[in-house]
Design a protein around this motif. Sequence first.
Motif, mmCIF file in Angstrom:
data_model
loop_
_atom_site.group_PDB
_atom_site.id
_atom_site.type_symbol
_atom_site.label_atom_id
_atom_site.label_comp_id
_atom_site.label_asym_id
_atom_site.label_seq_id
_atom_site.Cartn_x
_atom_site.Cartn_y
_atom_site.Cartn_z
ATOM 1 N N LEU A 189 0.817 -1.211 0.000
ATOM 2 C CA LEU A 189 0.000 0.000 0.000
ATOM 3 C C LEU A 189 0.851 1.260 0.000
ATOM 4 O O LEU A 189 0.554 2.223 -0.719
ATOM 5 C CB LEU A 189 -0.928 -0.006 1.219
ATOM 6 C CG LEU A 189 -1.747 1.266 1.464
ATOM 7 C CD1 LEU A 189 -2.767 1.464 0.352
ATOM 8 C CD2 LEU A 189 -2.438 1.208 2.826
ATOM 9 N N VAL A 190 1.930 1.264 0.795
ATOM 10 C CA VAL A 190 2.696 2.499 0.974
ATOM 11 C C VAL A 190 4.033 2.504 0.241
ATOM 12 O O VAL A 190 4.494 3.550 -0.222
ATOM 13 C CB VAL A 190 2.924 2.783 2.471
ATOM 14 C CG1 VAL A 190 1.615 3.130 3.144
ATOM 15 C CG2 VAL A 190 3.588 1.609 3.172
ATOM 16 N N ARG A 191 4.680 1.335 0.139
ATOM 17 C CA ARG A 191 5.989 1.272 -0.522
ATOM 18 C C ARG A 191 6.078 -0.025 -1.323
ATOM 19 O O ARG A 191 6.631 -1.036 -0.857
ATOM 20 C CB ARG A 191 7.118 1.362 0.509
ATOM 21 C CG ARG A 191 7.211 2.755 1.149
ATOM 22 C CD ARG A 191 8.545 2.972 1.829
ATOM 23 N NE ARG A 191 8.730 4.382 2.141
ATOM 24 C CZ ARG A 191 8.638 4.908 3.366
ATOM 25 N NH1 ARG A 191 8.354 4.140 4.389
ATOM 26 N NH2 ARG A 191 8.842 6.199 3.562
ATOM 27 N N PRO A 192 5.543 -0.022 -2.540
ATOM 28 C CA PRO A 192 5.489 -1.250 -3.351
ATOM 29 C C PRO A 192 6.855 -1.875 -3.609
ATOM 30 O O PRO A 192 6.967 -3.101 -3.702
ATOM 31 C CB PRO A 192 4.841 -0.769 -4.658
ATOM 32 C CG PRO A 192 4.067 0.447 -4.282
ATOM 33 C CD PRO A 192 4.860 1.107 -3.200
ATOM 34 N N ALA A 228 6.447 -12.617 -5.996
ATOM 35 C CA ALA A 228 7.532 -11.676 -6.277
ATOM 36 C C ALA A 228 7.459 -11.170 -7.711
ATOM 37 O O ALA A 228 7.698 -9.986 -7.978
ATOM 38 C CB ALA A 228 8.881 -12.348 -6.016
ATOM 39 N N VAL A 229 7.127 -12.069 -8.640
ATOM 40 C CA VAL A 229 7.002 -11.670 -10.047
ATOM 41 C C VAL A 229 5.905 -10.623 -10.211
ATOM 42 O O VAL A 229 5.993 -9.722 -11.051
ATOM 43 C CB VAL A 229 6.715 -12.904 -10.925
ATOM 44 C CG1 VAL A 229 6.313 -12.492 -12.329
ATOM 45 C CG2 VAL A 229 7.936 -13.809 -10.968
ATOM 46 N N PHE A 230 4.868 -10.717 -9.394
ATOM 47 C CA PHE A 230 3.793 -9.733 -9.434
ATOM 48 C C PHE A 230 4.195 -8.427 -8.755
ATOM 49 O O PHE A 230 3.877 -7.332 -9.235
ATOM 50 C CB PHE A 230 2.545 -10.306 -8.759
ATOM 51 C CG PHE A 230 1.456 -9.293 -8.522
ATOM 52 C CD1 PHE A 230 0.677 -8.821 -9.569
ATOM 53 C CD2 PHE A 230 1.224 -8.797 -7.250
ATOM 54 C CE1 PHE A 230 -0.321 -7.877 -9.350
ATOM 55 C CE2 PHE A 230 0.227 -7.859 -7.015
ATOM 56 C CZ PHE A 230 -0.545 -7.401 -8.077
ATOM 57 N N LEU A 231 4.919 -8.540 -7.634
ATOM 58 C CA LEU A 231 5.226 -7.362 -6.828
ATOM 59 C C LEU A 231 6.374 -6.534 -7.383
ATOM 60 O O LEU A 231 6.342 -5.301 -7.315
ATOM 61 C CB LEU A 231 5.562 -7.794 -5.389
ATOM 62 C CG LEU A 231 4.417 -8.384 -4.566
ATOM 63 C CD1 LEU A 231 4.942 -8.952 -3.258
ATOM 64 C CD2 LEU A 231 3.350 -7.328 -4.294
ATOM 65 N N VAL A 232 7.400 -7.180 -7.916
ATOM 66 C CA VAL A 232 8.583 -6.445 -8.377
ATOM 67 C C VAL A 232 8.243 -5.438 -9.476
ATOM 68 O O VAL A 232 8.677 -4.281 -9.417
ATOM 69 C CB VAL A 232 9.690 -7.422 -8.819
ATOM 70 C CG1 VAL A 232 10.810 -6.674 -9.532
ATOM 71 C CG2 VAL A 232 10.248 -8.162 -7.610
ATOM 72 N N PRO A 233 7.475 -5.824 -10.525
ATOM 73 C CA PRO A 233 7.109 -4.807 -11.527
ATOM 74 C C PRO A 233 6.334 -3.637 -10.938
ATOM 75 O O PRO A 233 6.513 -2.490 -11.363
ATOM 76 C CB PRO A 233 6.255 -5.600 -12.526
ATOM 77 C CG PRO A 233 6.717 -7.009 -12.386
ATOM 78 C CD PRO A 233 7.026 -7.165 -10.926
ATOM 79 N N LEU A 234 5.472 -3.916 -9.954
ATOM 80 C CA LEU A 234 4.755 -2.824 -9.300
ATOM 81 C C LEU A 234 5.731 -1.878 -8.617
ATOM 82 O O LEU A 234 5.587 -0.656 -8.680
ATOM 83 C CB LEU A 234 3.764 -3.385 -8.273
ATOM 84 C CG LEU A 234 2.479 -4.022 -8.807
ATOM 85 C CD1 LEU A 234 1.654 -4.570 -7.651
ATOM 86 C CD2 LEU A 234 1.666 -3.001 -9.590
ATOM 87 N N GLY A 235 6.726 -2.472 -7.948
ATOM 88 C CA GLY A 235 7.724 -1.652 -7.281
ATOM 89 C C GLY A 235 8.542 -0.833 -8.254
ATOM 90 O O GLY A 235 8.849 0.339 -8.009
ATOM 91 N N LEU A 236 8.904 -1.428 -9.399
ATOM 92 C CA LEU A 236 9.675 -0.701 -10.406
ATOM 93 C C LEU A 236 8.864 0.442 -10.997
ATOM 94 O O LEU A 236 9.382 1.541 -11.222
ATOM 95 C CB LEU A 236 10.121 -1.662 -11.511
ATOM 96 C CG LEU A 236 11.170 -2.712 -11.110
ATOM 97 C CD1 LEU A 236 11.413 -3.682 -12.261
ATOM 98 C CD2 LEU A 236 12.477 -2.042 -10.693
ATOM 99 N N ASN A 237 7.590 0.188 -11.253
ATOM 100 C CA ASN A 237 6.725 1.258 -11.760
ATOM 101 C C ASN A 237 6.591 2.380 -10.743
ATOM 102 O O ASN A 237 6.622 3.565 -11.077
ATOM 103 C CB ASN A 237 5.343 0.700 -12.102
ATOM 104 C CG ASN A 237 5.276 0.163 -13.522
ATOM 105 O OD1 ASN A 237 6.007 0.616 -14.392
ATOM 106 N ND2 ASN A 237 4.414 -0.812 -13.749
ATOM 107 N N TYR A 238 6.412 2.000 -9.476
ATOM 108 C CA TYR A 238 6.265 2.999 -8.414
ATOM 109 C C TYR A 238 7.518 3.857 -8.304
ATOM 110 O O TYR A 238 7.444 5.073 -8.112
ATOM 111 C CB TYR A 238 5.989 2.292 -7.090
ATOM 112 C CG TYR A 238 6.058 3.202 -5.893
ATOM 113 C CD1 TYR A 238 5.036 4.098 -5.606
ATOM 114 C CD2 TYR A 238 7.158 3.169 -5.038
ATOM 115 C CE1 TYR A 238 5.100 4.936 -4.507
ATOM 116 C CE2 TYR A 238 7.234 4.000 -3.934
ATOM 117 C CZ TYR A 238 6.199 4.880 -3.670
ATOM 118 O OH TYR A 238 6.280 5.706 -2.583
#
Length: 393
Positions: A189-192, A228-238
């Motif tokens: 929610l706060v730091r993808p 992780a495969v789902f979360l990492v792209p979200l983090g990179l976009n963020y």
Amino acid sequence: MTDLDSTPLQLVLALFIFIAGLVFAVSVRGYFRAPFSRSVSLYLWHSFFCVIYLAYVLNYGGDASGYFRMSLHPDIDFAFGTYGVRFVVSFLSQGMGLSFLGCSLVFQLFGFIGLLAFDGALREVTWDKSRNIRLLATLIVFLPSVSFWSSGLGKDALSFCAMGLSLWAALSLKRRWWLLVLAVLLMLLVRPHMAGMLGLGLAGSFVFQRGIPLPQRVVLGGIALAAAVFLVPLGLNYAGVGEDAGADDVMQYIEGRQGHNLKGGGAVDISSMSPPVQMFTYLFRPTLIEARNLFSLAAALDNTILLFLFIAGGWAILKKPLPPHLLAHNRMFLWIYSLCAWLILAMTTANLGIALRQKWMFAPMLIFLLISVVGRSRYPAESDTPAVDGGAR
């Protein structure tokens, strides 16, 4: 009257939230194996720093007031990161009619949960140690910087809560897996980007952790890897890198971040530093000789305690094998996440003021890993079983 002030009704609501939080602290203490006095004292201590943080923001400004003011605008859209915090605050301010004080008390409750989980984890691995080790663990939990940054309205309270719950879940992942899922969602929610690191750490732990049967390793590792495969792209976009970024794009992003936030007293040029020096700078500076005011002196004292623990813990890791009763913890997950977070944040943060608060997204895990191996058990024959209440036997 400004938009940060409270009406009489809002003051009553804030008092109700404070009392409800105290009742909550007493109610959940059993889950974290905390004695009554410990849970209450931690809650009051954390609430005290919430008031200090609130006073600081009212006098000097900060992100917290910006979050609250933005939450009063109509049609707040949801998104991860900053907009996620605004969305939550808008529910509290517009939906529940809470003032800046009331919203801050809600956020400090999240930070308190993280603090209680952190304290429970430290007590679980120090209950059988010497009195000095247990006092050191208590001193770390009550460090002013821990409660100050995790008690205010903003990302830090929620991310610290996620970190604390992740740490507590890692001590018994088979029974507390749901808690880790909750922690990852809260961090998302706060730091993808940090949620992505949690997913990578979990996936890596199933690959390298000893004692896991091969079928479970494949199934659980596959699930964690998929997350992780789902979360990492979200983090990179963020972060602004882009989900299809390659190694060159990531390096360009890191080099660009090293030039950001170079204004202010906490700025430090990290672009010419080697990664080890960057990591030391991020976690242990300012030092005592660099302190220039009361705030930096308090931070330097905290860093001195952390540096002592890292030296003592590192020496213990090199000198003796891991005690058998610690093998039940998913320490590999904690090591992978905390070291990756430390390295990446150290390479992309050029301001010590930012580092002072963001390091608490992973530093408690490193503290746990190191303090768990410092000293010797006072009860060698019983050290495989922790005390029920987490205290000394």
